[in-house]
Scaffold this active site. Structure first.
Site, mmCIF file in Angstrom:
data_model
loop_
_atom_site.group_PDB
_atom_site.id
_atom_site.type_symbol
_atom_site.label_atom_id
_atom_site.label_comp_id
_atom_site.label_asym_id
_atom_site.label_seq_id
_atom_site.Cartn_x
_atom_site.Cartn_y
_atom_site.Cartn_z
ATOM 1 N N TYR A 20 0.805 -1.219 0.000
ATOM 2 C CA TYR A 20 0.000 0.000 0.000
ATOM 3 C C TYR A 20 0.838 1.270 0.000
ATOM 4 O O TYR A 20 0.295 2.362 -0.010
ATOM 5 C CB TYR A 20 -0.909 0.006 1.237
ATOM 6 C CG TYR A 20 -0.122 -0.175 2.511
ATOM 7 C CD1 TYR A 20 0.501 0.907 3.137
ATOM 8 C CD2 TYR A 20 0.059 -1.446 3.055
ATOM 9 C CE1 TYR A 20 1.267 0.732 4.276
ATOM 10 C CE2 TYR A 20 0.820 -1.621 4.190
ATOM 11 C CZ TYR A 20 1.423 -0.528 4.796
ATOM 12 O OH TYR A 20 2.195 -0.707 5.910
ATOM 13 N N GLY A 21 2.163 1.132 0.046
ATOM 14 C CA GLY A 21 3.013 2.312 0.198
ATOM 15 C C GLY A 21 4.156 2.353 -0.798
ATOM 16 O O GLY A 21 3.940 2.312 -2.009
ATOM 17 N N THR A 22 5.371 2.401 -0.276
ATOM 18 C CA THR A 22 6.547 2.636 -1.115
ATOM 19 C C THR A 22 6.886 1.473 -2.033
ATOM 20 O O THR A 22 7.695 1.645 -2.945
ATOM 21 C CB THR A 22 7.783 2.967 -0.251
ATOM 22 O OG1 THR A 22 8.143 1.824 0.530
ATOM 23 C CG2 THR A 22 7.520 4.175 0.638
ATOM 24 N N LEU A 23 6.278 0.307 -1.841
ATOM 25 C CA LEU A 23 6.537 -0.841 -2.714
ATOM 26 C C LEU A 23 5.623 -0.875 -3.939
ATOM 27 O O LEU A 23 5.820 -1.696 -4.837
ATOM 28 C CB LEU A 23 6.391 -2.154 -1.926
ATOM 29 C CG LEU A 23 7.455 -2.402 -0.858
ATOM 30 C CD1 LEU A 23 7.067 -3.607 0.001
ATOM 31 C CD2 LEU A 23 8.826 -2.605 -1.481
ATOM 32 N N GLU A 95 11.361 -4.807 5.458
ATOM 33 C CA GLU A 95 10.374 -4.120 6.294
ATOM 34 C C GLU A 95 10.744 -4.111 7.775
ATOM 35 O O GLU A 95 10.042 -3.522 8.583
ATOM 36 C CB GLU A 95 8.981 -4.741 6.107
ATOM 37 C CG GLU A 95 8.428 -4.609 4.700
ATOM 38 C CD GLU A 95 8.022 -3.191 4.325
ATOM 39 O OE1 GLU A 95 8.306 -2.243 5.070
ATOM 40 O OE2 GLU A 95 7.405 -3.035 3.266
#
Length: 169
Positions: A20-23, A95
């Site tokens: 949901y983010g930087t990936l 992570e």
């Protein structure tokens, strides 16, 4: 149902992962996902939303955290990848799962009526609710370009109160 990027006789991909983010594609750490795709350890499945609302907030250095408080926040938009055990090991390391930054938790996501059981990296329970309260219980529906512009890569972070764990310990 055949999805984008599926290949017959590929490596087994035992996990569905919701990012949901930087990936996500086009975001600062997507290079890791590209590496995993290139090594046949990940396949893009599609864009999904969490079935339940969850808080999504940005912490220090613009790092996004999904908080495991179902029913609060918004239904969060992200991407699902089918990934191998080797990919999960690399992503857990990235992570900071062993360091207590994130924990991989089951989540149901859906798109167009199709529900998928996946896993997502949630901010660790020892700080998740504290961070949600620090953000005034105001969350995002989606980690977007504005939030990504605030992101500071690990190698570029200077000393001092450097991480979420520094703020809540």
């Amino acid at each position: 149902m055949a999805r984008e990027g599926e290949v017959e006789n590929a490596k087994p991909r035992a996990h569905m992962l919701f990012v949901y983010g930087t990936l996500k594609r086009g975001f600062p750490n997507y290079g890791l996902m590209e590496d995993l795709i290139g090594e046949d350890d990940a396949v893009f499945v599609g864009t999904f939303y969490t079935e339940q609302p969850y808080p999504l907030v940005c912490g220090p250095h613009g790092i996004p955290y999904l908080i495991n408080l179902p029913g609060k926040g918004h239904r969060v938009k992200g991407e699902v990848y089918a990934v191998s055990d080797a990919a999960v090991a690399r992503l857990d390391e990235f992570e900071g799962v062993s360091g207590g930054y994130y924990e991989r938790v089951a989540v149901v996501v859906e798109e167009g009526g199709e529900k998928v059981e996946a896993e997502a990296y949630f901010g660790h329970r020892r700080f998740g609710e504290v961070l949600w309260k620090m953000k005034g219980e105001m969350g995002l529906k989606e980690y977007g370009e504005n939030e990504a512009s605030e992101y500071v890569r690990k190698g570029d972070r200077l000393g001092g109160r450097n991480t979420i764990l520094d703020l809540v310990s």
